[in-house]
Design an enzyme around this catalytic site. Structure first.
Site, mmCIF file in Angstrom:
data_model
loop_
_atom_site.group_PDB
_atom_site.id
_atom_site.type_symbol
_atom_site.label_atom_id
_atom_site.label_comp_id
_atom_site.label_asym_id
_atom_site.label_seq_id
_atom_site.Cartn_x
_atom_site.Cartn_y
_atom_site.Cartn_z
ATOM 1 C CG ASP A 104 66.466 49.847 -14.066
ATOM 2 O OD1 ASP A 104 65.916 49.166 -14.949
ATOM 3 O OD2 ASP A 104 65.867 50.386 -13.115
HETATM 4 N N1 URA Z 1 63.731 47.349 -10.001
HETATM 5 C C1 URA Z 1 64.160 48.495 -10.587
HETATM 6 O O1 URA Z 1 63.518 49.535 -10.483
HETATM 7 N N2 URA Z 1 65.325 48.461 -11.256
HETATM 8 C C2 URA Z 1 66.091 47.346 -11.359
HETATM 9 O O2 URA Z 1 67.145 47.393 -11.979
HETATM 10 C C3 URA Z 1 65.640 46.178 -10.748
HETATM 11 C C4 URA Z 1 64.447 46.200 -10.078
#
Ligand code: URA
Length: 242
Positions: A104
């Site tokens: 993310d």
């Molecule tokens: N899970 C998430 O919620 N975000 C990420 O970036 C990676 C795994």
């Protein structure tokens, strides 16, 4: 199997859009047969030619980056925010790298980058069992029982997550937060955040500290390095374990 225009673009001769034009113009052949349909899928073992010339294979690159927060895990961004590709030195543009899975915008840590389609497919497909380890800063103090629920699998949008491992790292009673580790073998969209949300916990900070055998030890945020041939071999082996 991969769409033909993607295979052509990944060889580095042109963009995906230009590759589509080449296909519809009848200039592309797979194993000697002209292909003009855009949905056509081929494998990296097929012989693809453009105007009769065999597609050159671009030098394969396999990098690990310590992704900073507030950088997008894709090649481009419609809002012109920095991406994991745009923060690489200019001389890397020619390799047409892309991230192996996504982190993310506000997640930091270990992110692999490659231009090797087979490597990519081995590591991100639904059959890939490579462990991804995250350090999760939660709002509130989670209990051992709640962590056991996460381990057994929780339902996120109708999907039951696979069994996974967790560990409790530390509690900050003053700020009412805690740090836990979670080791997943899958990678659904926002998986970690949604798993904890499903039992009532908000993720305040998320860091991926390991992808299979690869960590970001020694890399400052935004720094990257080439994986060694041995690291690549081990990663591919891990991806095949059930
Ligand atoms: N899970 C998430 O919620 N975000 C990420 O970036 C990676 C795994």
């Amino acid at each position: 199997m991969e769409r033909l225009q993607k295979i052509i673009a990944r060889s580095g001769i042109c963009s995906r859009r230009k590759a589509e034009e080449l296909i519809t113009a009848g200039r592309v052949a797979v194993n000697g047969k002209i292909v003009t349909t855009l949905g056509y899928k081929a494998s990296y073992n097929d012989i693809v030619t453009v105007d009769g010339k065999v597609l050159g294979v671009m030098e394969h690159k396999h990098l690990v980056m310590n992704k900073p927060r507030y950088v997008i895990s894709s090649s481009s961004d419609q809002f012109r925010r920095p991406t994991v590709i745009s923060i690489l030195p200019k001389e890397f543009r020619k390799y047409r790298l892309y991230p192996v899975g996504r982190l993310d915008y506000d997640t930091k840590g270990v992110l692999l980058l490659t231009n090797d389609g087979q490597f990519f497919n081995a590591l991100v497909g639904p059959d890939s069992n490579v462990e991804k380890e995250y350090l999760v800063r939660l709002k509130g103090i989670i209990s051992e029982e709640e962590l056991k629920k996460i381990e057994a699998g929780v339902v996120i949008d109708g999907y039951k997550t696979k069994p996974c491992k967790t560990y409790f790292s530390s509690a900050d009673y003053y700020n009412k937060s805690c740090l836990v580790g979670v080791i997943l073998t899958e990678g659904k969209y926002h998986q970690v955040k949604r798993m904890f949300a499903s039992i009532g916990y908000e993720v305040k900070h998320l860091t991926r500290i390991r992808f299979g055998n690869i960590t970001a030890v020694g890399l400052k945020e935004g720094e990257f390095r080439n994986l060694t041939p041995h690291e690549i071999k081990v990663l591919l082996k891990l991806s095949k374990k059930t």
